[in-house]
Structure formats: structure tokens, C-alpha cells
Design a protein around this motif. Structure first.
Motif, mmCIF file in Angstrom:
data_model
loop_
_atom_site.group_PDB
_atom_site.id
_atom_site.type_symbol
_atom_site.label_atom_id
_atom_site.label_comp_id
_atom_site.label_asym_id
_atom_site.label_seq_id
_atom_site.Cartn_x
_atom_site.Cartn_y
_atom_site.Cartn_z
ATOM 1 N N PRO A 1 0.816 -1.220 0.000
ATOM 2 C CA PRO A 1 0.000 0.000 0.000
ATOM 3 C C PRO A 1 0.851 1.271 0.000
ATOM 4 C CG PRO A 1 -0.808 -1.512 1.656
ATOM 5 C CD PRO A 1 0.483 -2.060 1.150
ATOM 6 N N GLY A 2 2.019 1.228 0.656
ATOM 7 C CA GLY A 2 2.903 2.389 0.642
ATOM 8 C C GLY A 2 3.395 2.711 -0.758
ATOM 9 N N ALA A 3 3.782 1.675 -1.502
ATOM 10 C CA ALA A 3 4.233 1.874 -2.883
ATOM 11 C C ALA A 3 3.097 2.403 -3.757
ATOM 12 C CB ALA A 3 4.780 0.571 -3.448
ATOM 13 N N LEU A 4 1.904 1.864 -3.578
ATOM 14 C CA LEU A 4 0.759 2.346 -4.354
ATOM 15 C C LEU A 4 0.427 3.791 -4.006
ATOM 16 C CD1 LEU A 4 -1.506 -0.819 -4.202
ATOM 17 C CD2 LEU A 4 -0.217 0.038 -6.164
ATOM 18 N N LEU A 5 0.558 4.145 -2.740
ATOM 19 C CA LEU A 5 0.298 5.522 -2.317
ATOM 20 C C LEU A 5 1.320 6.476 -2.926
ATOM 21 C CD1 LEU A 5 -1.439 7.373 -0.532
ATOM 22 C CD2 LEU A 5 0.144 6.882 1.329
ATOM 23 N N LEU A 6 2.601 6.084 -2.926
ATOM 24 C CA LEU A 6 3.630 6.918 -3.544
ATOM 25 C C LEU A 6 3.397 7.079 -5.044
ATOM 26 C CD1 LEU A 6 6.858 5.714 -1.725
ATOM 27 C CD2 LEU A 6 5.715 7.927 -1.502
ATOM 28 N N ASP A 7 3.017 5.995 -5.709
ATOM 29 C CA ASP A 7 2.733 6.058 -7.142
ATOM 30 C C ASP A 7 1.559 6.994 -7.423
ATOM 31 O OD1 ASP A 7 3.018 5.193 -9.933
ATOM 32 O OD2 ASP A 7 1.085 4.190 -9.581
ATOM 33 N N ALA A 8 0.521 6.901 -6.615
ATOM 34 C CA ALA A 8 -0.644 7.768 -6.799
ATOM 35 C C ALA A 8 -0.275 9.234 -6.577
ATOM 36 C CB ALA A 8 -1.765 7.356 -5.848
ATOM 37 N N CYS A 9 0.538 9.510 -5.563
ATOM 38 C CA CYS A 9 0.964 10.888 -5.304
ATOM 39 C C CYS A 9 1.793 11.420 -6.470
ATOM 40 C CB CYS A 9 1.761 10.967 -4.012
ATOM 41 S SG CYS A 9 0.759 10.754 -2.534
ATOM 42 N N HIS A 10 2.670 10.583 -7.005
ATOM 43 C CA HIS A 10 3.481 10.995 -8.153
ATOM 44 C C HIS A 10 2.600 11.307 -9.359
ATOM 45 C CE1 HIS A 10 6.701 11.154 -11.061
ATOM 46 N NE2 HIS A 10 6.090 10.225 -11.769
ATOM 47 N N ARG A 11 1.652 10.440 -9.645
ATOM 48 C CA ARG A 11 0.762 10.657 -10.794
ATOM 49 C C ARG A 11 -0.102 11.912 -10.602
ATOM 50 N NH1 ARG A 11 -0.143 5.904 -14.202
ATOM 51 N NH2 ARG A 11 1.280 4.284 -13.496
ATOM 52 N N LEU A 12 -0.551 12.152 -9.388
ATOM 53 C CA LEU A 12 -1.326 13.370 -9.118
ATOM 54 C C LEU A 12 -0.472 14.620 -9.288
ATOM 55 C CD1 LEU A 12 -3.419 12.236 -6.039
ATOM 56 C CD2 LEU A 12 -4.303 12.893 -8.272
ATOM 57 N N ALA A 13 0.778 14.542 -8.840
ATOM 58 C CA ALA A 13 1.668 15.700 -8.981
ATOM 59 C C ALA A 13 1.948 15.996 -10.451
ATOM 60 C CB ALA A 13 2.974 15.449 -8.225
ATOM 61 N N VAL A 14 2.168 14.954 -11.253
ATOM 62 C CA VAL A 14 2.402 15.146 -12.685
ATOM 63 C C VAL A 14 1.164 15.752 -13.347
ATOM 64 C CG1 VAL A 14 2.762 13.912 -14.859
ATOM 65 C CG2 VAL A 14 4.167 13.358 -12.866
ATOM 66 N N ALA A 15 0.009 15.243 -13.008
ATOM 67 C CA ALA A 15 -1.234 15.772 -13.584
ATOM 68 C C ALA A 15 -1.456 17.225 -13.171
ATOM 69 C CB ALA A 15 -2.417 14.912 -13.151
ATOM 70 N N GLN A 16 -1.161 17.552 -11.915
ATOM 71 C CA GLN A 16 -1.345 18.926 -11.445
ATOM 72 C C GLN A 16 -0.372 19.871 -12.129
ATOM 73 O OE1 GLN A 16 -3.883 19.846 -9.190
ATOM 74 N NE2 GLN A 16 -3.321 21.807 -10.075
ATOM 75 N N ARG A 17 0.880 19.433 -12.318
ATOM 76 C CA ARG A 17 1.848 20.276 -13.028
ATOM 77 C C ARG A 17 1.378 20.551 -14.450
ATOM 78 N NH1 ARG A 17 5.943 17.467 -10.156
ATOM 79 N NH2 ARG A 17 6.047 15.888 -11.800
ATOM 80 N N GLY A 18 0.781 19.560 -15.082
ATOM 81 C CA GLY A 18 0.260 19.751 -16.431
ATOM 82 C C GLY A 18 -0.864 20.768 -16.458
ATOM 83 N N LEU A 19 -1.686 20.777 -15.437
ATOM 84 C CA LEU A 19 -2.787 21.744 -15.389
ATOM 85 C C LEU A 19 -2.327 23.133 -14.959
ATOM 86 C CD1 LEU A 19 -5.550 19.537 -13.761
ATOM 87 C CD2 LEU A 19 -5.459 20.361 -16.113
ATOM 88 N N ASP A 20 -1.225 23.221 -14.234
ATOM 89 C CA ASP A 20 -0.741 24.500 -13.745
ATOM 90 C C ASP A 20 0.072 25.266 -14.793
ATOM 91 O OD1 ASP A 20 -1.918 24.084 -11.321
ATOM 92 O OD2 ASP A 20 -0.085 23.433 -10.302
ATOM 93 N N ARG A 21 0.488 24.615 -15.866
ATOM 94 C CA ARG A 21 1.253 25.297 -16.905
ATOM 95 C C ARG A 21 0.392 26.372 -17.561
ATOM 96 N NH1 ARG A 21 2.890 20.123 -19.568
ATOM 97 N NH2 ARG A 21 4.423 19.339 -18.128
ATOM 98 N N PRO A 22 0.988 27.535 -17.785
ATOM 99 C CA PRO A 22 0.202 28.559 -18.489
ATOM 100 C C PRO A 22 -0.061 28.126 -19.924
ATOM 101 C CG PRO A 22 2.461 29.312 -18.084
ATOM 102 C CD PRO A 22 2.313 27.983 -17.423
ATOM 103 N N ARG A 23 -1.259 28.348 -20.360
ATOM 104 C CA ARG A 23 -1.639 27.980 -21.718
ATOM 105 C C ARG A 23 -1.533 29.206 -22.616
ATOM 106 N NH1 ARG A 23 -6.056 24.552 -19.275
ATOM 107 N NH2 ARG A 23 -5.086 22.504 -19.261
ATOM 108 N N HIS A 24 -0.961 28.979 -23.777
ATOM 109 C CA HIS A 24 -0.839 30.056 -24.753
ATOM 110 C C HIS A 24 -2.043 30.014 -25.672
ATOM 111 C CE1 HIS A 24 3.139 30.811 -23.302
ATOM 112 N NE2 HIS A 24 3.565 29.595 -23.614
ATOM 113 N N LYS A 25 -2.598 31.167 -25.926
ATOM 114 C CA LYS A 25 -3.734 31.243 -26.828
ATOM 115 C C LYS A 25 -3.282 31.054 -28.268
ATOM 116 C CE LYS A 25 -6.487 34.284 -23.982
ATOM 117 N NZ LYS A 25 -7.166 35.565 -23.895
ATOM 118 N N ALA A 26 -3.991 30.250 -28.989
ATOM 119 C CA ALA A 26 -3.688 30.062 -30.417
ATOM 120 C C ALA A 26 -4.322 31.197 -31.209
ATOM 121 C CB ALA A 26 -4.206 28.718 -30.895
ATOM 122 N N HIS A 27 -3.540 31.867 -32.033
ATOM 123 C CA HIS A 27 -4.067 32.989 -32.813
ATOM 124 C C HIS A 27 -4.318 32.573 -34.219
ATOM 125 C CE1 HIS A 27 -3.454 36.101 -29.757
ATOM 126 N NE2 HIS A 27 -2.419 35.354 -29.390
#
Length: 69
Positions: free
Chosen positions: A43-69
Motif C-alpha cells: 500500500p505504501g508503494a501504491l500511495l507513492l505512485d498515486a501521489c506521483h501521478r497526481l503531482a504530474v497531472a497537477q503540473r500539467g494543469l498548472d502550466r500557463p496555456r498560450h492562446k492560439a491565434h
């Protein structure tokens, strides 16, 4: 929940001075520590994996998005 139960299991036995476990070293280290330790590691390994995946997903959402012109 599994980790909480494991902590209680090990902590209450440690607090009781290991009085409820078989003093034979093979039983204590093989069964009590190694086999029950798997219930902490998996369960500890699964918890660490889940935290890592959540952090990666959050970083992807936190990136500023550039508007396409």
C-alpha cells in the motif's frame, strides 16, 4: 486504511513489549516482520505512485496555456 491498521498492529504489539508474538526468531522475523511488512510496503508503494501521478497531472494543469491565434 490498510496502513493505519498496520501501524496500529505493530505499535500496539511494540507497546506491549512484543509479549503476544512468538519469541522464536524465525517466527518473529519471518512471519511477524516480513510477511506483515508486505502489508505496509505494497500500500505504501501504491500511495507513492498515486501521489506521483497526481503531482504530474497537477503540473500539467498548472502550466500557463498560450492562446492560439
Amino acid at each position: 486504511g490498510q496502513l493505519y491498521g498496520d501501524v496500529l498492529y505493530f505499535a500496539t504489539e511494540a507497546r506491549a513489549g512484543w509479549s503476544h508474538s512468538d519469541p522464536h526468531p524465525l517466527y518473529f522475523w519471518g512471519y511477524f516482520v516480513a510477511i506483515n511488512g508486505l502489508w505496509v510496503l505494497v500500500p505504501g508503494a501504491l500511495l507513492l505512485d498515486a501521489c506521483h501521478r497526481l503531482a504530474v497531472a497537477q503540473r500539467g494543469l498548472d502550466r500557463p496555456r498560450h492562446k492560439a491565434h
